[in-house]
Write a protein that holds these residues in place. Sequence first.
Motif, PDB file in Angstrom:
ATOM      1  N   GLU A  78       0.883  -1.164   0.000  1.00 58.00           N
ATOM      2  CA  GLU A  78       0.000   0.000   0.000  1.00 58.00           C
ATOM      3  C   GLU A  78       0.914   1.205   0.000  1.00 58.00           C
ATOM      4  O   GLU A  78       1.357   1.656   1.055  1.00 58.00           O
ATOM      5  N   LEU A  79       1.207   1.788  -1.142  1.00 56.68           N
ATOM      6  CA  LEU A  79       2.224   2.842  -1.179  1.00 56.68           C
ATOM      7  C   LEU A  79       1.829   4.069  -0.368  1.00 56.68           C
ATOM      8  O   LEU A  79       2.672   4.705   0.253  1.00 56.68           O
ATOM      9  N   ALA A  80       0.523   4.369  -0.339  1.00 53.24           N
ATOM     10  CA  ALA A  80       0.094   5.534   0.448  1.00 53.24           C
ATOM     11  C   ALA A  80       0.463   5.328   1.914  1.00 53.24           C
ATOM     12  O   ALA A  80       0.947   6.257   2.587  1.00 53.24           O
ATOM     13  N   ALA A  81       0.265   4.106   2.410  1.00 51.46           N
ATOM     14  CA  ALA A  81       0.608   3.817   3.805  1.00 51.46           C
ATOM     15  C   ALA A  81       2.119   3.874   4.005  1.00 51.46           C
ATOM     16  O   ALA A  81       2.612   4.318   5.045  1.00 51.46           O
ATOM     17  N   GLU A  82       2.877   3.433   2.975  1.00 49.84           N
ATOM     18  CA  GLU A  82       4.347   3.487   3.066  1.00 49.84           C
ATOM     19  C   GLU A  82       4.806   4.945   3.149  1.00 49.84           C
ATOM     20  O   GLU A  82       5.772   5.254   3.838  1.00 49.84           O
ATOM     21  N   VAL A  83       4.103   5.811   2.410  1.00 50.24           N
ATOM     22  CA  VAL A  83       4.450   7.237   2.468  1.00 50.24           C
ATOM     23  C   VAL A  83       4.188   7.768   3.880  1.00 50.24           C
ATOM     24  O   VAL A  83       5.043   8.423   4.486  1.00 50.24           O
ATOM     25  N   ARG A  84       3.016   7.425   4.438  1.00 48.31           N
ATOM     26  CA  ARG A  84       2.695   7.899   5.798  1.00 48.31           C
ATOM     27  C   ARG A  84       3.712   7.386   6.812  1.00 48.31           C
ATOM     28  O   ARG A  84       4.077   8.077   7.749  1.00 48.31           O
ATOM     29  N   ALA A  85       4.189   6.157   6.585  1.00 48.88           N
ATOM     30  CA  ALA A  85       5.143   5.574   7.536  1.00 48.88           C
ATOM     31  C   ALA A  85       6.559   6.083   7.297  1.00 48.88           C
ATOM     32  O   ALA A  85       7.494   5.673   7.971  1.00 48.88           O
ATOM     33  N   GLY A  86       6.741   6.947   6.289  1.00 46.75           N
ATOM     34  CA  GLY A  86       8.066   7.520   6.051  1.00 46.75           C
ATOM     35  C   GLY A  86       9.001   6.600   5.277  1.00 46.75           C
ATOM     36  O   GLY A  86      10.200   6.846   5.199  1.00 46.75           O
ATOM     37  N   ARG A  87       8.469   5.514   4.725  1.00 49.48           N
ATOM     38  CA  ARG A  87       9.347   4.594   3.994  1.00 49.48           C
ATOM     39  C   ARG A  87       9.363   4.871   2.488  1.00 49.48           C
ATOM     40  O   ARG A  87      10.126   4.284   1.760  1.00 49.48           O
TER      41      ARG A  87
END
Length: 528
Positions: A338-347
């Motif tokens: 889930e790239l959006a979640a990866e963005v939120r997690a700073g990854r």
Amino acid sequence: MTPQSMLAAMLPLVADLARQIPPSERYRRLLDAVRRLLPADAVALLRLDGDALVPLAVDGLAPDTLGRRFLVGQHPRLQALLQAAGPLRFAPDCGLPDPYDGLVEHVHGHLPVHDCMGCALRVQDRPWGLMTLDALALSRFDGIDMAALQSLADLAAATVAAAERMDDLALRAEDAQRRAEQYRRAAGSERARRLVGRSAAHRALLREIALVGPSDLTVLVGGETGVGKELVVQALHAASPRAGRPLVSLNCAALPETLVESELFGHVRGAFSGAVAERQGKFELADGGTLFLDEVGELPLAVQAKLLRVLQNGQLQRLGSDREHRVDVRLVAATNRELAAEVRAGRFRADLYHRLGAYPLQVPPLRERGRDVLLLAGSFLEEQRASLGLGNVRLDADAQQALLAHAWPGNVRELEHVLARAALRALGRHGQRPRVLSVCAGDLGLAAPGQPPAAAATPAVLPAGTVPLRQRVQAFERQAIEQALAGHAGNWAAAARALDMDRANLVRLARRLGLAVPARNGRSAPAG
Ligand SMILES: Nc1ncnc2c1ncn2[C@@H]1O[C@H](COP(=O)(O)OP(=O)(O)OP(=O)(O)O)[C@@H](O)[C@H]1O
Ligand SMILES: [Mg+2]
């Protein structure tokens, strides 16, 4: 069949020619009329696609037949029918294997087909495909008037011509796939696969591919592991004006950080120690075509920054060179994260995410594709049949039920591996090589809900001489991994130590073998 009964059956079909009816319904009505007129146990309509015949509609044959492709060169009866000048009936003792042996429905055991005939269909003077009729009893077709059969074939040809013209969009998507196939063949890749499916979710996906494929938009293909993202990317490329140019893949998960620039941009000789010759990067190789960034969610942050820089100014420079040049590349990326979640997690960098995700395309999980499971099963069993050198491989009714009931956390890849294993197990149960191999529910080794998978059922020692070495090795590897995991309470790190392997390598191998693997961030995750 009297002239009256024939007219009564054919007139509604003639009337249908001018109506807007979905092709599947049109074909169903056609086969229905044929079965009412002729005493066949099974009829099928097959379209010629390159060197294979693809069933478009069947009546009286197992549903997974629809997912198969019969390579003409491997089925002498189909070849003879295609070459005959008119309808052809095979002598009962003709001895050629029947492609439908074991696939006729509602028959217990392996009663072979006994009376068999068919005729080639031509549309606009070109070979289009075949209509085949099979009966389980000898001499069933004795009284059939071949001229009447030819008339039926002519009507069938008119029916398929009408269906094809009216299904424009579907045709475009298929045309794209055919081009993809040609391209893949030209590129010498091992296997050409098409996207199999008929469900609403599958058709919606094909429509989206037909829509966004021809544009130059960057597409971000998402979806769980094993859903077919790579095939979707191939179809996108094939549907684009770049189809005649290369599709170059870069697996971001396997990219060492130190080599990333030379992989992407190339280098000149002597750019760094080890750079003994000039080398083109992936961007240059893909010039005029498509660059596919697979598993883009695995890119380390440092590499993401480098990539973004090129994407933003469109200029690239080989390592060690002072010359800059432009390339014309369409980007397509895929990830099961889930790239959006990866963005939120700073990854994952937000700017790169927005640059890649101009058009997000989600591939649906297999569990949302209904009976596509059976079509896909048919296409994979056909591959197994060919690679194991069998007459045919069929699914028992209980196996069909089990496939439909399973949740498929590893999606199409899991299905593919389950069937490869099941065919081997079924072969292991038989002392000798049967003409028709039946796969039963037990062979699938699918766990009943709430139970662990039946790992122990995998025969590590498969009958020698019946199974290619590679498949025997894979079966052994799978069993060793399953046993190591079982012995360490499912702990991957411990299992990897026991097998003297690096954990990441073990997970990669397990995924390739179709086993359930954990997600990198520790969430319990889909199989693949
Ligand atoms: N619709 C389909 N028809 C036929 N084969 C399919 C289909 N979808 C997937 N497959 C096959 O399933 C396997 C897995 O597909 P693919 O490698 O494209 O999955 P993926 O989504 O890229 O998975 P991952 O995220 O794990 O990389 C491949 O062998 C592919 O050929
Ligand atoms: Mg993939």
